[in-house]
Design a protein around this motif. Sequence first.
Motif, PDB file in Angstrom:
ATOM      1  N   MET A 120       0.837  -1.209   0.000  1.00  0.00           N
ATOM      2  CA  MET A 120       0.000   0.000   0.000  1.00  0.00           C
ATOM      3  C   MET A 120       0.870   1.256   0.000  1.00  0.00           C
ATOM      4  O   MET A 120       0.601   2.204  -0.736  1.00  0.00           O
ATOM      5  N   GLY A 121       1.890   1.257   0.822  1.00  0.00           N
ATOM      6  CA  GLY A 121       2.784   2.406   0.904  1.00  0.00           C
ATOM      7  C   GLY A 121       3.565   2.623  -0.370  1.00  0.00           C
ATOM      8  O   GLY A 121       3.824   3.757  -0.772  1.00  0.00           O
ATOM      9  N   GLN A 122       3.914   1.541  -1.057  1.00  0.00           N
ATOM     10  CA  GLN A 122       4.628   1.652  -2.323  1.00  0.00           C
ATOM     11  C   GLN A 122       3.746   2.308  -3.380  1.00  0.00           C
ATOM     12  O   GLN A 122       4.186   3.156  -4.148  1.00  0.00           O
ATOM     13  N   VAL A 123       2.457   1.952  -3.400  1.00  0.00           N
ATOM     14  CA  VAL A 123       1.502   2.585  -4.315  1.00  0.00           C
ATOM     15  C   VAL A 123       1.409   4.076  -3.990  1.00  0.00           C
ATOM     16  O   VAL A 123       1.508   4.925  -4.879  1.00  0.00           O
ATOM     17  N   LEU A 124       1.258   4.395  -2.721  1.00  0.00           N
ATOM     18  CA  LEU A 124       1.158   5.785  -2.263  1.00  0.00           C
ATOM     19  C   LEU A 124       2.420   6.574  -2.612  1.00  0.00           C
ATOM     20  O   LEU A 124       2.349   7.663  -3.198  1.00  0.00           O
ATOM     21  N   PHE A 125       3.568   6.030  -2.281  1.00  0.00           N
ATOM     22  CA  PHE A 125       4.843   6.718  -2.494  1.00  0.00           C
ATOM     23  C   PHE A 125       5.113   6.943  -3.983  1.00  0.00           C
ATOM     24  O   PHE A 125       5.499   8.035  -4.403  1.00  0.00           O
ATOM     25  N   THR A 126       4.906   5.921  -4.795  1.00  0.00           N
ATOM     26  CA  THR A 126       5.175   6.038  -6.227  1.00  0.00           C
ATOM     27  C   THR A 126       4.237   7.043  -6.888  1.00  0.00           C
ATOM     28  O   THR A 126       4.672   7.885  -7.685  1.00  0.00           O
ATOM     29  N   LEU A 127       2.964   6.996  -6.537  1.00  0.00           N
ATOM     30  CA  LEU A 127       2.014   7.950  -7.112  1.00  0.00           C
ATOM     31  C   LEU A 127       2.360   9.373  -6.687  1.00  0.00           C
ATOM     32  O   LEU A 127       2.310  10.297  -7.498  1.00  0.00           O
ATOM     33  N   GLU A 128       2.756   9.550  -5.446  1.00  0.00           N
ATOM     34  CA  GLU A 128       3.150  10.881  -4.970  1.00  0.00           C
ATOM     35  C   GLU A 128       4.375  11.382  -5.734  1.00  0.00           C
ATOM     36  O   GLU A 128       4.433  12.531  -6.173  1.00  0.00           O
ATOM     37  N   ARG A 129       5.327  10.499  -5.910  1.00  0.00           N
ATOM     38  CA  ARG A 129       6.547  10.858  -6.641  1.00  0.00           C
ATOM     39  C   ARG A 129       6.249  11.171  -8.100  1.00  0.00           C
ATOM     40  O   ARG A 129       6.750  12.147  -8.663  1.00  0.00           O
ATOM     41  N   PHE A 130       5.395  10.351  -8.713  1.00  0.00           N
ATOM     42  CA  PHE A 130       5.092  10.529 -10.130  1.00  0.00           C
ATOM     43  C   PHE A 130       4.083  11.642 -10.397  1.00  0.00           C
ATOM     44  O   PHE A 130       4.041  12.177 -11.503  1.00  0.00           O
ATOM     45  N   ALA A 131       3.263  11.993  -9.433  1.00  0.00           N
ATOM     46  CA  ALA A 131       2.303  13.085  -9.626  1.00  0.00           C
ATOM     47  C   ALA A 131       2.907  14.434  -9.253  1.00  0.00           C
ATOM     48  O   ALA A 131       2.598  15.443  -9.884  1.00  0.00           O
ATOM     49  N   PHE A 132       3.758  14.452  -8.245  1.00  0.00           N
ATOM     50  CA  PHE A 132       4.274  15.731  -7.743  1.00  0.00           C
ATOM     51  C   PHE A 132       5.793  15.851  -7.818  1.00  0.00           C
ATOM     52  O   PHE A 132       6.323  16.864  -8.260  1.00  0.00           O
ATOM     53  N   GLY A 133       6.496  14.831  -7.394  1.00  0.00           N
ATOM     54  CA  GLY A 133       7.952  14.887  -7.347  1.00  0.00           C
ATOM     55  C   GLY A 133       8.600  15.142  -8.700  1.00  0.00           C
ATOM     56  O   GLY A 133       9.554  15.919  -8.794  1.00  0.00           O
ATOM     57  N   VAL A 134       8.086  14.532  -9.756  1.00  0.00           N
ATOM     58  CA  VAL A 134       8.690  14.707 -11.079  1.00  0.00           C
ATOM     59  C   VAL A 134       8.487  16.120 -11.624  1.00  0.00           C
ATOM     60  O   VAL A 134       9.120  16.507 -12.603  1.00  0.00           O
ATOM     61  N   ASN A 135       7.604  16.880 -11.000  1.00  0.00           N
ATOM     62  CA  ASN A 135       7.386  18.265 -11.406  1.00  0.00           C
ATOM     63  C   ASN A 135       8.040  19.237 -10.439  1.00  0.00           C
ATOM     64  O   ASN A 135       7.768  20.435 -10.469  1.00  0.00           O
ATOM     65  N   GLY A 136       8.869  18.723  -9.545  1.00  0.00           N
ATOM     66  CA  GLY A 136       9.567  19.582  -8.600  1.00  0.00           C
ATOM     67  C   GLY A 136       8.673  20.122  -7.499  1.00  0.00           C
ATOM     68  O   GLY A 136       9.045  21.047  -6.784  1.00  0.00           O
ATOM     69  N   GLU A 137       7.492  19.540  -7.352  1.00  0.00           N
ATOM     70  CA  GLU A 137       6.562  19.979  -6.315  1.00  0.00           C
ATOM     71  C   GLU A 137       6.799  19.191  -5.031  1.00  0.00           C
ATOM     72  O   GLU A 137       7.349  18.101  -5.042  1.00  0.00           O
ATOM     73  N   THR A 138       6.354  19.750  -3.944  1.00  0.00           N
ATOM     74  CA  THR A 138       6.506  19.106  -2.643  1.00  0.00           C
ATOM     75  C   THR A 138       5.683  17.826  -2.581  1.00  0.00           C
ATOM     76  O   THR A 138       4.524  17.803  -2.982  1.00  0.00           O
ATOM     77  N   MET A 139       6.316  16.785  -2.088  1.00  0.00           N
ATOM     78  CA  MET A 139       5.604  15.536  -1.843  1.00  0.00           C
ATOM     79  C   MET A 139       5.037  15.601  -0.435  1.00  0.00           C
ATOM     80  O   MET A 139       5.769  15.856   0.511  1.00  0.00           O
ATOM     81  N   HIS A 140       3.741  15.395  -0.304  1.00  0.00           N
ATOM     82  CA  HIS A 140       3.059  15.510   0.981  1.00  0.00           C
ATOM     83  C   HIS A 140       2.995  14.162   1.702  1.00  0.00           C
ATOM     84  O   HIS A 140       1.925  13.597   1.900  1.00  0.00           O
ATOM     85  N   LEU A 141       4.167  13.676   2.067  1.00  0.00           N
ATOM     86  CA  LEU A 141       4.284  12.418   2.802  1.00  0.00           C
ATOM     87  C   LEU A 141       5.290  12.603   3.922  1.00  0.00           C
ATOM     88  O   LEU A 141       6.228  13.398   3.786  1.00  0.00           O
ATOM     89  N   PRO A 142       5.130  11.867   5.014  1.00  0.00           N
ATOM     90  CA  PRO A 142       6.143  11.920   6.060  1.00  0.00           C
ATOM     91  C   PRO A 142       7.518  11.571   5.491  1.00  0.00           C
ATOM     92  O   PRO A 142       7.640  10.721   4.601  1.00  0.00           O
ATOM     93  N   GLU A 143       8.542  12.227   5.985  1.00  0.00           N
ATOM     94  CA  GLU A 143       9.892  12.070   5.454  1.00  0.00           C
ATOM     95  C   GLU A 143      10.393  10.622   5.474  1.00  0.00           C
ATOM     96  O   GLU A 143      11.044  10.162   4.537  1.00  0.00           O
ATOM     97  N   HIS A 144      10.069   9.883   6.531  1.00  0.00           N
ATOM     98  CA  HIS A 144      10.576   8.512   6.631  1.00  0.00           C
ATOM     99  C   HIS A 144       9.906   7.542   5.653  1.00  0.00           C
ATOM    100  O   HIS A 144      10.332   6.406   5.509  1.00  0.00           O
TER     101      HIS A 144
END
Length: 127
Positions: free
Chosen positions: A9-33
């Motif tokens: 579940m976390g891998q789905v969440l993390f990857t989608l966050e990275r691919f929706a926001f991180g690749v555009n240089g936007e802040t990822m809204h997830l706990p740092e760890h």
Amino acid sequence: MNNHVKWNMGQVLFTLERFAFGVNGETMHLPEHYTELFRTGSKPREISASWPSMIELIELLEGQVQRIEHRYRAHLHETVLSPYTTSKGLKLTRVEEFLSFCLYHEGMHFDKMKSILSQNIRKFDIL
């Protein structure tokens, strides 16, 4: 298996966050760890950090969908700042490509979660 339902579940969440926001240089809204917990190649048995609850993961996934819809409602065809080539050689350059890939990625992890859960149920069925 090298992982468990929470990791999937976390891998789905993390990857989608990275691919929706991180690749555009936007802040990822997830706990740092979460990077340590859910990055590609991580293995639960090698991680000493505490795992989030299922409720936390579900709430983050639900909120993520709303943030993506709000951010990209009229911007699906935009080119991202950081294109990405998947392990299978598929080059992703536009928002819609990243989000479509995430549906495929989510399906793979959903299948793993079903498999993990069905194996655990079978173990208890024989008792």
